[in-house]
Design a protein around this motif. Structure first.
Motif, PDB file in Angstrom:
ATOM      1  N   VAL A  71       0.839  -1.198   0.000  1.00  0.00           N
ATOM      2  CA  VAL A  71       0.000   0.000   0.000  1.00  0.00           C
ATOM      3  C   VAL A  71       0.877   1.252   0.000  1.00  0.00           C
ATOM      4  O   VAL A  71       0.373   2.363  -0.091  1.00  0.00           O
ATOM      5  N   SER A  72       2.183   1.070   0.066  1.00  0.00           N
ATOM      6  CA  SER A  72       3.107   2.203   0.164  1.00  0.00           C
ATOM      7  C   SER A  72       3.140   3.061  -1.094  1.00  0.00           C
ATOM      8  O   SER A  72       3.573   4.205  -1.047  1.00  0.00           O
ATOM      9  N   ASN A  73       2.660   2.538  -2.219  1.00  0.00           N
ATOM     10  CA  ASN A  73       2.630   3.355  -3.438  1.00  0.00           C
ATOM     11  C   ASN A  73       1.764   4.594  -3.252  1.00  0.00           C
ATOM     12  O   ASN A  73       2.021   5.629  -3.843  1.00  0.00           O
ATOM     13  N   ILE A  74       0.759   4.471  -2.410  1.00  0.00           N
ATOM     14  CA  ILE A  74      -0.147   5.586  -2.157  1.00  0.00           C
ATOM     15  C   ILE A  74       0.273   6.356  -0.913  1.00  0.00           C
ATOM     16  O   ILE A  74       0.270   7.572  -0.892  1.00  0.00           O
ATOM     17  N   TRP A  75       0.656   5.632   0.142  1.00  0.00           N
ATOM     18  CA  TRP A  75       0.844   6.246   1.456  1.00  0.00           C
ATOM     19  C   TRP A  75       2.269   6.671   1.753  1.00  0.00           C
ATOM     20  O   TRP A  75       2.504   7.371   2.724  1.00  0.00           O
ATOM     21  N   GLY A  76       3.234   6.229   0.995  1.00  0.00           N
ATOM     22  CA  GLY A  76       4.619   6.603   1.255  1.00  0.00           C
ATOM     23  C   GLY A  76       5.507   5.386   1.302  1.00  0.00           C
ATOM     24  O   GLY A  76       5.095   4.313   1.714  1.00  0.00           O
ATOM     25  N   SER A  77       6.737   5.571   0.894  1.00  0.00           N
ATOM     26  CA  SER A  77       7.630   4.442   0.695  1.00  0.00           C
ATOM     27  C   SER A  77       8.112   3.771   1.979  1.00  0.00           C
ATOM     28  O   SER A  77       8.582   2.652   1.934  1.00  0.00           O
ATOM     29  N   LYS A  78       7.992   4.425   3.121  1.00  0.00           N
ATOM     30  CA  LYS A  78       8.453   3.809   4.366  1.00  0.00           C
ATOM     31  C   LYS A  78       7.362   3.012   5.077  1.00  0.00           C
ATOM     32  O   LYS A  78       7.617   2.370   6.081  1.00  0.00           O
ATOM     33  N   VAL A  79       6.149   3.048   4.556  1.00  0.00           N
ATOM     34  CA  VAL A  79       5.026   2.359   5.185  1.00  0.00           C
ATOM     35  C   VAL A  79       5.100   0.865   4.867  1.00  0.00           C
ATOM     36  O   VAL A  79       5.181   0.469   3.716  1.00  0.00           O
ATOM     37  N   THR A  80       5.060   0.050   5.931  1.00  0.00           N
ATOM     38  CA  THR A  80       5.072  -1.404   5.761  1.00  0.00           C
ATOM     39  C   THR A  80       3.670  -1.935   6.045  1.00  0.00           C
ATOM     40  O   THR A  80       3.396  -2.499   7.101  1.00  0.00           O
ATOM     41  N   ALA A  81       2.805  -1.695   5.080  1.00  0.00           N
ATOM     42  CA  ALA A  81       1.413  -2.157   5.148  1.00  0.00           C
ATOM     43  C   ALA A  81       1.094  -2.844   3.829  1.00  0.00           C
ATOM     44  O   ALA A  81       1.577  -2.426   2.774  1.00  0.00           O
ATOM     45  N   PHE A  82       0.258  -3.884   3.917  1.00  0.00           N
ATOM     46  CA  PHE A  82       0.030  -4.736   2.759  1.00  0.00           C
ATOM     47  C   PHE A  82      -1.442  -5.079   2.626  1.00  0.00           C
ATOM     48  O   PHE A  82      -2.132  -5.281   3.618  1.00  0.00           O
ATOM     49  N   GLU A  83      -1.900  -5.176   1.387  1.00  0.00           N
ATOM     50  CA  GLU A  83      -3.303  -5.488   1.128  1.00  0.00           C
ATOM     51  C   GLU A  83      -3.436  -6.917   0.621  1.00  0.00           C
ATOM     52  O   GLU A  83      -2.688  -7.365  -0.251  1.00  0.00           O
ATOM     53  N   TYR A  84      -4.434  -7.596   1.174  1.00  0.00           N
ATOM     54  CA  TYR A  84      -4.778  -8.948   0.754  1.00  0.00           C
ATOM     55  C   TYR A  84      -6.173  -8.919   0.162  1.00  0.00           C
ATOM     56  O   TYR A  84      -7.063  -8.256   0.697  1.00  0.00           O
ATOM     57  N   SER A  85      -6.375  -9.623  -0.921  1.00  0.00           N
ATOM     58  CA  SER A  85      -7.680  -9.732  -1.568  1.00  0.00           C
ATOM     59  C   SER A  85      -8.026 -11.206  -1.695  1.00  0.00           C
ATOM     60  O   SER A  85      -7.266 -11.977  -2.285  1.00  0.00           O
ATOM     61  N   ILE A  86      -9.176 -11.578  -1.101  1.00  0.00           N
ATOM     62  CA  ILE A  86      -9.585 -12.975  -1.086  1.00  0.00           C
ATOM     63  C   ILE A  86     -11.025 -13.058  -1.567  1.00  0.00           C
ATOM     64  O   ILE A  86     -11.901 -12.380  -1.021  1.00  0.00           O
ATOM     65  N   GLU A  87     -11.260 -13.883  -2.567  1.00  0.00           N
ATOM     66  CA  GLU A  87     -12.617 -14.049  -3.070  1.00  0.00           C
ATOM     67  C   GLU A  87     -13.392 -14.944  -2.106  1.00  0.00           C
ATOM     68  O   GLU A  87     -13.129 -16.139  -1.992  1.00  0.00           O
ATOM     69  N   ILE A  88     -14.316 -14.307  -1.383  1.00  0.00           N
ATOM     70  CA  ILE A  88     -15.150 -15.012  -0.411  1.00  0.00           C
ATOM     71  C   ILE A  88     -16.552 -14.426  -0.509  1.00  0.00           C
ATOM     72  O   ILE A  88     -16.904 -13.506   0.217  1.00  0.00           O
ATOM     73  N   PRO A  89     -17.375 -14.940  -1.402  1.00  0.00           N
ATOM     74  CA  PRO A  89     -18.695 -14.347  -1.630  1.00  0.00           C
ATOM     75  C   PRO A  89     -19.662 -14.443  -0.454  1.00  0.00           C
ATOM     76  O   PRO A  89     -20.586 -13.655  -0.362  1.00  0.00           O
ATOM     77  N   GLN A  90     -19.440 -15.378   0.488  1.00  0.00           N
ATOM     78  CA  GLN A  90     -20.394 -15.541   1.584  1.00  0.00           C
ATOM     79  C   GLN A  90     -20.228 -14.506   2.691  1.00  0.00           C
ATOM     80  O   GLN A  90     -21.062 -14.409   3.582  1.00  0.00           O
ATOM     81  N   ILE A  91     -19.186 -13.703   2.668  1.00  0.00           N
ATOM     82  CA  ILE A  91     -18.957 -12.688   3.703  1.00  0.00           C
ATOM     83  C   ILE A  91     -19.876 -11.492   3.465  1.00  0.00           C
ATOM     84  O   ILE A  91     -20.034 -11.025   2.345  1.00  0.00           O
TER      85      ILE A  91
END
Length: 163
Positions: A71-91
């Protein structure tokens, strides 16, 4: 005239050398930062993969190995945050708070089990954002390794959709 050209040439050589050194240092700094981010991503991917499979509202047919996006492309290069995408239609949207709380607990247990070092007094991992869109569950997990990442978590918390 020749003396003046000599001085101009000397000044130009010094300027070019200075710019070259600055560019080299900047590239070296970026490379070091990318190595830190990649290591943080690896640690977070392992923790998330272990934790998400223990969430009561989420069921996988078989063990999984997930990979994240920065996610650092948006928030800054020193940010160690990551996005996970999981296909779960029942949620459903109303499940997000429970998933976030349970995932936070499981990530902390993982960090304790693996003896992962915390940054200052902060937790090792924070589920910094969670949402569902078109049957895909999106979860941002921050690995708190520096002040910039903690600031990111605080900024996201101000607009958190699950509180």
């Amino acid at each position: 005239m020749i003396k003046m050209l000599k001085w101009i040439l000397i000044i130009m050589v010094i300027l070019v050398a200075g710019v070259t050194i600055l560019v080299w240092k900047n590239q070296k700094k970026k490379k070091a930062l990318l190595l830190v981010q990649k290591e943080s991503q690896k640690i977070t991917d392992e923790a998330f993969t272990a934790a998400i499979q223990q969430i009561s509202l989420i069921r996988f047919e078989k063990p999984i190995k997930l990979h994240s996006e920065f996610v650092s492309n948006i928030w800054g290069s020193k940010v160690t945050a990551f996005e996970y995408s999981i296909e779960i239609p029942q949620i459903e949207t109303q499940d997000l708070i429970k998933i976030k709380n349970e995932l936070t607990e499981k990530l902390q247990a993982y960090a304790n089990e693996k003896h992962l070092a915390a940054y200052k007094e902060h937790p090792v991992f924070v589920v910094s954002d969670i949402w569902i869109f078109a049957g895909v569950l999106h979860i941002d997990v921050s690995h708190i390794t520096n002040a910039e990442t903690w600031s990111y978590v605080e900024d996201v918390a101000k607009s958190d959709r699950t509180n």
